[in-house]
Design an enzyme around this catalytic site. Structure first.
Site, mmCIF file in Angstrom:
data_model
loop_
_atom_site.group_PDB
_atom_site.id
_atom_site.type_symbol
_atom_site.label_atom_id
_atom_site.label_comp_id
_atom_site.label_asym_id
_atom_site.label_seq_id
_atom_site.Cartn_x
_atom_site.Cartn_y
_atom_site.Cartn_z
ATOM 1 N N GLY A 12 0.841 -1.194 0.000
ATOM 2 C CA GLY A 12 0.000 0.000 0.000
ATOM 3 C C GLY A 12 0.882 1.253 0.000
ATOM 4 N N ASP A 14 1.508 3.554 2.425
ATOM 5 C CA ASP A 14 2.396 3.695 3.587
ATOM 6 C C ASP A 14 3.388 2.543 3.679
ATOM 7 O OD1 ASP A 14 0.828 5.849 4.122
ATOM 8 O OD2 ASP A 14 0.044 5.134 6.035
ATOM 9 N N SER A 126 -6.645 5.808 13.033
ATOM 10 C CA SER A 126 -6.967 6.877 12.073
ATOM 11 C C SER A 126 -7.760 8.025 12.676
ATOM 12 C CB SER A 126 -7.795 6.246 10.953
ATOM 13 O OG SER A 126 -8.464 7.225 10.202
ATOM 14 N N GLU A 128 -10.112 9.307 11.266
ATOM 15 C CA GLU A 128 -11.517 9.027 10.927
ATOM 16 C C GLU A 128 -12.283 8.557 12.175
ATOM 17 O OE1 GLU A 128 -12.950 9.638 7.975
ATOM 18 O OE2 GLU A 128 -14.838 8.551 8.201
ATOM 19 N N TYR A 152 -15.949 2.209 8.195
ATOM 20 C CA TYR A 152 -14.493 2.239 8.340
ATOM 21 C C TYR A 152 -14.103 2.818 9.702
ATOM 22 C CZ TYR A 152 -9.662 3.865 7.683
ATOM 23 O OH TYR A 152 -8.319 4.110 7.850
ATOM 24 N N LYS A 156 -12.151 0.967 12.877
ATOM 25 C CA LYS A 156 -10.860 1.451 13.400
ATOM 26 C C LYS A 156 -10.954 1.753 14.903
ATOM 27 C CE LYS A 156 -7.925 1.444 9.898
ATOM 28 N NZ LYS A 156 -6.571 0.906 9.884
ATOM 29 N N ARG A 187 -0.483 7.562 -3.569
ATOM 30 C CA ARG A 187 -1.850 7.473 -3.057
ATOM 31 C C ARG A 187 -2.753 6.897 -4.143
ATOM 32 N NH1 ARG A 187 -5.011 7.176 1.470
ATOM 33 N NH2 ARG A 187 -5.631 9.240 2.199
#
Ligand code: NAP
Ligand code: G4F
Length: 324
Positions: A12, A14, A126, A128, A152, A156, A187
């Site tokens: 991914g 990261d 996150s 989020e 999501y 998390k 990204r």
């Protein structure tokens, strides 16, 4: 002896920056990849690392693959970056998202607890998770209430508390990085920043006429992945296991991001950006701005990129790719 790191989600955004960072620091890096029917797509972001890392197949939902790898490698550091990481997609595939991002974390924590408890564990938490919650001074920090607003975000929150629980109950060295949005040329192009930059460059080159977006009035605190993987390494190498917010401390709307990007290409975003309802979400996080003072003070973390140098790098990358 070289230190050994095991990274899930290594291919991914990261995972690839973290791998480069750790290889440069002299680590032996191992990674878990999911099988893709087009073999070449699995490791595009890792191409520059060639034979410097050791990859093998696995999945957070396949306990046996996690257990066998952790038993065999006996890593010093485990970075759990794997996730279904797209918030809008999480409304469409909530069960897969929650299985991967919540039960998947339980699977890897159990494999770690049983087979390599002396190792250290980093969980990719996150911003989020804050959802619709913000402190009176308009920042989010380690003490801010969590109020997630998407499948999501909820998944998390589960893995964030699970990680804290493993620290408390089993005295393991586990930590959370609560990272705010971070971007780069790596990204995915279905995240808003890379979608905007790719679209603006394509318009500049005459390859595209309009750019369709969803909510232009959400605010995000955007940094660069390269800076944020450095924070992950500092968090896992801190003397005690702890949780840290990692953020730039500045916030811009999606509209601001469009304005800055198109301006850099001598264009006016208003002539090209149109709204399409299909990109709106059933639940939105309206405002994110992180207070990373603890990470700066305790870990000595300091980002090198600004929103301008981030966008410049993304524009340069897309100009190269689309001009070929
Ligand atoms: P990303 O580019 O979407 O990478 C996610 C990785 O997870 C990919 O390698 C993906 O593999 C892998 N993955 C997905 N489902 C899996 C499963 N069931 N088993 C094993 N691997 C699986 O995300 P990122 O931007 O690098 O983010 C890394 C982590 O940080 C994620 O956990 C994300 O939720 C979290 N995070 C990101 C941000 C951000 O702004 N970037 C901010 C806060 C937290 P495939 O390529 O096969 O799909
Ligand atoms: O780029 P986004 O999809 O990122 P989002 O939802 O903030 O999530 C990212 O950051 C989280 C950290 O806060 C990570 F945990 C997560 O894994 C991921 O990396 O959307 C940013 C904003 C949203 O408000 C969205 O509604 O942009 C808005 N937006 C407007 N038009 C759009 C679009 N987002 C996308 N993806 N595509 C659009 O066309």
């Amino acid at each position: 002896m070289k230190k050994k790191a095991f990274i899930t989600g290594i291919n991914g955004q990261d995972g690839s920056y973290l791998s480069s960072y750790l290889v440069d620091k002299g680590y032996k890096v191992y990674g878990l990849v999911r099988r893709n029917s087009i073999n070449e797509h699995q490791t595009t972001r890792l191409d520059i690392l060639n034979n410097k890392i050791d990859l093998s197949y696995g999945d957070l939902l396949d306990e046996s693959s996690l257990e066998s790898k952790i038993r065999k490698i006996k890593p010093d550091e485990i970075y759990n970056l794997a996730a279904q990481s797209h918030v809008k997609v999480s409304f469409e595939i909530p069960q897969f998202t929650v299985k991967t991002n919540a039960i998947g974390v339980l699977n890897i924590l159990e494999a770690y607890r049983k087979f390599c408890p002396k190792s250290r564990f980093y969980q990719a938490s996150s911003s989020e998770m804050f959802g619709v919650s913000v402190d009176k001074d308009k920042f989010q920090r380690e003490t801010t209430k969590l109020a997630p607003n998407s499948p999501y975000g909820c998944s998390k929150v589960f893995s964030f508390y699970l990680t804290k629980f493993y620290r408390r109950a089993y005295k393991l060295f586990v930590c959370n990085g609560i990272l705010f949005n971070h971007e780069s040329p790596f990204r995915g192009t279905n995240f808003v920043t890379n979608k905007i930059v790719k679209g603006a460059v394509a318009i500049k080159l005459g390859l595209q006429k309009k750019l369709e977006l969803g909510n232009l009035d959400a605010y995000r605190d955007w940094g660069h992945s390269k800076d944020y993987v450095e924070a992950m390494h500092k968090i896992i190498n801190h003397k005690v296991p702890d949780d840290f917010v990692v953020a730039s401390g500045k916030t811009y709307s999606v509209r601001d991001f469009c304005n800055i990007t198109f301006k850099k290409l001598n264009l006016n975003y208003k002539d090209y950006v149109v709204q399409n309802k299909k990109y709106l979400r059933p639940g939105e996080v309206p405002f994110l701005k992180g207070d990373a003072r603890r990470a700066r003070k305790i870990l000595g973390w300091k980002p090198k990129y600004t929103i301008h140098t981030l966008i410049d790098e993304m524009i340069e990358s897309w100009t190269k790719t689309l001009s070929k």
